[in-house]
Design a protein around this motif. Structure first.
Motif, PDB file in Angstrom:
ATOM      1  N   TYR A 203       0.856  -1.195   0.000  1.00  0.00           N
ATOM      2  CA  TYR A 203       0.000   0.000   0.000  1.00  0.00           C
ATOM      3  C   TYR A 203       0.892   1.245   0.000  1.00  0.00           C
ATOM      4  O   TYR A 203       1.782   1.358   0.841  1.00  0.00           O
ATOM      5  N   SER A 204       0.654   2.176  -0.923  1.00  0.00           N
ATOM      6  CA  SER A 204       1.399   3.431  -0.821  1.00  0.00           C
ATOM      7  C   SER A 204       0.449   4.610  -0.896  1.00  0.00           C
ATOM      8  O   SER A 204      -0.650   4.519  -1.437  1.00  0.00           O
ATOM      9  N   ASN A 205       0.900   5.723  -0.322  1.00  0.00           N
ATOM     10  CA  ASN A 205       0.106   6.951  -0.386  1.00  0.00           C
ATOM     11  C   ASN A 205       1.058   8.138  -0.376  1.00  0.00           C
ATOM     12  O   ASN A 205       2.209   8.027   0.054  1.00  0.00           O
ATOM     13  N   GLY A 206       0.555   9.269  -0.867  1.00  0.00           N
ATOM     14  CA  GLY A 206       1.421  10.416  -1.119  1.00  0.00           C
ATOM     15  C   GLY A 206       1.481  11.476  -0.046  1.00  0.00           C
ATOM     16  O   GLY A 206       2.086  12.516  -0.258  1.00  0.00           O
ATOM     17  N   ILE A 207       0.862  11.230   1.108  1.00  0.00           N
ATOM     18  CA  ILE A 207       0.920  12.214   2.192  1.00  0.00           C
ATOM     19  C   ILE A 207       2.056  11.828   3.138  1.00  0.00           C
ATOM     20  O   ILE A 207       2.036  10.746   3.730  1.00  0.00           O
ATOM     21  N   LEU A 208       3.026  12.713   3.278  1.00  0.00           N
ATOM     22  CA  LEU A 208       4.222  12.341   4.056  1.00  0.00           C
ATOM     23  C   LEU A 208       3.889  12.034   5.514  1.00  0.00           C
ATOM     24  O   LEU A 208       3.262  12.833   6.194  1.00  0.00           O
ATOM     25  N   GLY A 209       4.317  10.884   5.950  1.00  0.00           N
ATOM     26  CA  GLY A 209       4.091  10.464   7.339  1.00  0.00           C
ATOM     27  C   GLY A 209       2.688   9.937   7.581  1.00  0.00           C
ATOM     28  O   GLY A 209       2.433   9.316   8.604  1.00  0.00           O
ATOM     29  N   GLY A 210       1.786  10.172   6.644  1.00  0.00           N
ATOM     30  CA  GLY A 210       0.381   9.816   6.853  1.00  0.00           C
ATOM     31  C   GLY A 210       0.138   8.331   6.994  1.00  0.00           C
ATOM     32  O   GLY A 210      -0.842   7.912   7.621  1.00  0.00           O
ATOM     33  N   MET A 211       1.023   7.530   6.414  1.00  0.00           N
ATOM     34  CA  MET A 211       0.829   6.094   6.505  1.00  0.00           C
ATOM     35  C   MET A 211       1.324   5.528   7.838  1.00  0.00           C
ATOM     36  O   MET A 211       1.097   4.353   8.121  1.00  0.00           O
ATOM     37  N   SER A 212       1.979   6.336   8.662  1.00  0.00           N
ATOM     38  CA  SER A 212       2.493   5.798   9.936  1.00  0.00           C
ATOM     39  C   SER A 212       1.368   5.257  10.820  1.00  0.00           C
ATOM     40  O   SER A 212       1.436   4.117  11.279  1.00  0.00           O
ATOM     41  N   PRO A 213       0.310   6.036  11.080  1.00  0.00           N
ATOM     42  CA  PRO A 213      -0.770   5.451  11.890  1.00  0.00           C
ATOM     43  C   PRO A 213      -1.518   4.346  11.168  1.00  0.00           C
ATOM     44  O   PRO A 213      -1.964   3.386  11.813  1.00  0.00           O
ATOM     45  N   VAL A 214      -1.657   4.447   9.854  1.00  0.00           N
ATOM     46  CA  VAL A 214      -2.359   3.401   9.096  1.00  0.00           C
ATOM     47  C   VAL A 214      -1.582   2.082   9.210  1.00  0.00           C
ATOM     48  O   VAL A 214      -2.150   1.019   9.499  1.00  0.00           O
ATOM     49  N   ALA A 215      -0.269   2.172   9.022  1.00  0.00           N
ATOM     50  CA  ALA A 215       0.580   0.977   9.135  1.00  0.00           C
ATOM     51  C   ALA A 215       0.523   0.414  10.554  1.00  0.00           C
ATOM     52  O   ALA A 215       0.498  -0.813  10.751  1.00  0.00           O
ATOM     53  N   THR A 216       0.463   1.300  11.529  1.00  0.00           N
ATOM     54  CA  THR A 216       0.389   0.861  12.921  1.00  0.00           C
ATOM     55  C   THR A 216      -0.928   0.120  13.174  1.00  0.00           C
ATOM     56  O   THR A 216      -0.957  -0.896  13.882  1.00  0.00           O
TER      57      THR A 216
END
Lengths: 338, 300
Positions: free
Chosen positions: B110-123
């Motif tokens: 999964y990738s997304n273009g908002i910097l750092g935004g995937m940190s909580p999603v990945a968590t």
């Protein structure tokens, strides 16, 4: 999908009972938010008893609204069904990036539909003297966001059933609860009021009428906490023989006025009411859609009421003056009929 | 060098050359006007996706990537053709041309273009995998620039608080777009996760074997109930931030190019085999692009 309304329960108890039932039935459901554990049970007590019954699936979070909203999205992408509580709707602004640029995007951004079954529920609205940052109705910021369903049950709805339908949707839902509705007993037909669903959908429009014979003089369209002002006003106006048809959609976005058109065409006078601040609001969209479909039968310009475009004062007098109130609605109705 | 190490290095070399070739080709396509929007390439950073993803179990582990994610996709087993087609906006792309360079999803990627935004999603994904008992580990790739985003700190806190199986793989290339680290971050950047009690390993991110070894250890710890891990990998982006407009001193870039992952790996391998490999991969990628272009012309 919509069971009959349970007799004399409150808005808050309906939500609480639905949460308990859902979590009992479906192990994929998790409940996340701040201060939600027993004995505290959440700032508005909607999660009372949940953590005692399901200690492993009720997760109290740090004060990180963006963080735990994103967390819920990740859980949903991997097969769980999280329900997030944002303690005050005002704090949705903190989680907006996670809702708009993550949760809602994932549904279709990858060229095929992904299941993202997250429900974010939150209390909005004033009336409690909480002041500018704990009293707003910020849902209008999120209306029109692709892939985000925004639902706001009135107390003519069964909020617990709507919450179940939101969880079953499999897509991101922003579930708006007016905090003044929590202690209210759910409305049922009786006395001057007749209440029935206008649509048979997961998030139906309820129709509340204060007359049994003849036609409506005015069609009022409103949502959420406005039912608290409109039910007594409708009873009062029944005595004055002013016939009101009050449509209360639960689905704010995406929205269609199609179910309202026969009523609007029939009475030709329409008033839209919401508690959010005026300008670029829900009513503007409803008015635009209604006008396009009914302009030939309108007897008066579509009227709109919202709260003043100002910050919400803490003082009772200031808050009352700023927020849309029953007296404002009454005078607008009389204006329309003049 | 022992045989096993040599086998690893040859495999990594091929993967890194594939990433490098795809990225260079994308910049060329952009220059030709065949790509629209933007591309962020990971030229010079090929060792990190290659070494980290080689430590993962396909089908079980999960990768969350960012704006600079082509290398992660290729290293995690994604094929070059659907990736290039996607970035070219082609309906045969991995996301039918809708996602584009920064928004790609396939299987557990999964990738997304908002910097750092995937940190909580990945968590949250790590929380789900832990609760499901799948044994899966989530890797979130993020750059040094993204460490300035508040949600990254929120994610560090939650991941540590609940001891979740996640590896935060930080690719520290010294720049946030055009802004050097020193102008953006106070304190010691590599120590960002330390107050949360997350174990951090700082290493040379241009040494693919070192990256792989550290990732194996970190992923193993995360999988074994050791909670979140951070790898802080120092590297250098040789290409522009996106498609051009690079204000850095060319002499500085040239100096770093000598220490890039591909020449470093090449030093341990047979130069003739390396040349053959380079040519073979260049031809494969060129054929893929030619195929997409021909299909596009035929469709017109």
């Amino acid at each position: 999908m919509n069971a009959p309304l349970p007799a004399s329960t409150t808005y808050a108890k309906s939500l609480n009972a639905a949460l308990l039932e859902m979590m009992r039935e479906d192990e994929r459901i998790y409940f996340l938010g701040e201060d939600i554990l027993d004995p505290y049970g959440g700032a508005f007590k909607i999660s009372k008893g949940l953590s005692s019954a399901f200690p492993d699936r009720v997760i109290t979070t740090p004060i990180s609204e963006a963080g735990f909203t994103g967390l819920a999205t990740g859980m949903a992408l991997r097969g769980l069904r999280p329900i997030v509580e944002i303690m005050f709707g005002d704090f949705l602004a903190i989680a907006a990036d996670q809702i708009i640029n993550h949760m809602a995007k994932f549904v279709t951004m990858y060229g095929r539909d992904l299941e993202v079954p997250v429900v974010v529920r939150t209390p909005m609205g004033g009336g409690r003297g909480y002041g500018a940052t704990h009293s707003q109705s910020l849902e209008k910021i999120f209306l029109g966001t692709p892939n985000l369903t925004v639902v706001a049950p009135s107390h003519a709805h069964d909020p617990g059933q709507l919450l179940r339908n939101a969880v079953a949707l499999g897509r991101p839902v922003l579930f708006i609860e007016h905090k003044m509705l929590y202690p209210e007993t759910l409305l049922a037909s009786g006395g001057a009021l007749m209440i029935e669903p206008l649509t048979d959908e997961p998030f139906p429009t309820m129709l509340m009428k204060n007359f049994s014979r003849g036609a409506a003089d005015v069609l009022i369209v409103a949502y959420g906490g406005m039912s608290r002002l409109l039910a007594p006003l409708a009873r009062q106006m029944a005595e004055e023989e002013i016939n009101l048809a009050i449509a209360l959609p639960a689905l704010l976005s995406p929205m269609t006025v199609a179910p309202l058109l026969p009523l609007a065409a029939q009475c030709g006078r329409v008033l839209l009411v919401e508690e959010g601040t005026t300008g670029f609001d829900w009513g503007a969209e409803v008015a635009a859609q209604l006008y396009a479909a009914t302009y030939k039968t309108l007897k008066a310009p579509i009227a709109r009421l919202a709260s003043r475009a100002e910050i919400i004062p803490t003082s009772t007098a200031g808050e009352n003056a700023m927020l849309v109130g029953a007296a404002d609605i009454e005078s607008k109705i009389l204006e329309l009929l003049a | 060098m022992d045989a096993k190490r040599n086998d690893l290095l040859t495999g990594f070399y091929e993967k890194m050359v594939l990433i490098n070739t795809v990225e260079s080709s994308l910049l060329n396509l952009f220059a030709e006007g065949l790509l629209r929007g933007t591309v962020h390439t990971c030229l010079g950073q090929e060792a990190i996706p290659t070494g980290v993803c080689a430590a993962l179990e396909p089908g079980r582990d999960i990768v969350c990537s960012n704006h600079r994610g082509h290398g992660h996709f290729l290293a995690f087993g994604g094929e070059a053709r659907p990736l290039i087609a996607e970035i070219m906006g082609d309906a045969s792309g991995v996301c039918r041309g809708i996602g584009g360079s920064q928004h790609i999803q396939l299987g557990n990627f999964y990738s997304n273009g908002i910097l750092g935004g995937m940190s909580p999603v990945a968590t949250g994904m790590a929380l789900a995998e832990k609760r499901k008992g799948s044994g899966g580990v989530v890797v979130q790739f993020l750059g040094d620039g993204a460490l300035a985003e508040g949600v990254v700190s929120e994610a560090f806190n939650m991941a540590a608080l609940w001891s979740l199986p996640i590896l935060f793989a930080v690719e520290s290339n010294g720049f946030a777009q055009s802004t050097p680290t020193a102008l953006e971050h106070a304190g010691k950047l590599s120590a960002r996760g330390a107050p949360y009690g997350i174990p951090i390993t700082e290493l040379d991110g241009n040494d693919v074997l070192a990256v792989h070894a550290a990732a194996q250890e970190a992923v193993g710890a995360a999988r074994g109930a050791g909670g979140p891990q951070i790898l802080f990998m120092n590297t250098y982006r040789l290409g522009p931030h996106s498609k051009g407009d690079d204000p850095r001193d060319p002499a500085e870039i040239a100096r770093h190019a000598e220490q890039a992952p591909i020449p470093r790996a090449r030093a341990g391998l047979d130069p003739e085999w390396c040349d053959t490999t380079d040519h073979r991969i260049a031809a494969e990628v060129a054929a893929i692009i030619q195929g997409i272009r021909s299909a596009r012309i035929a469709a017109q």
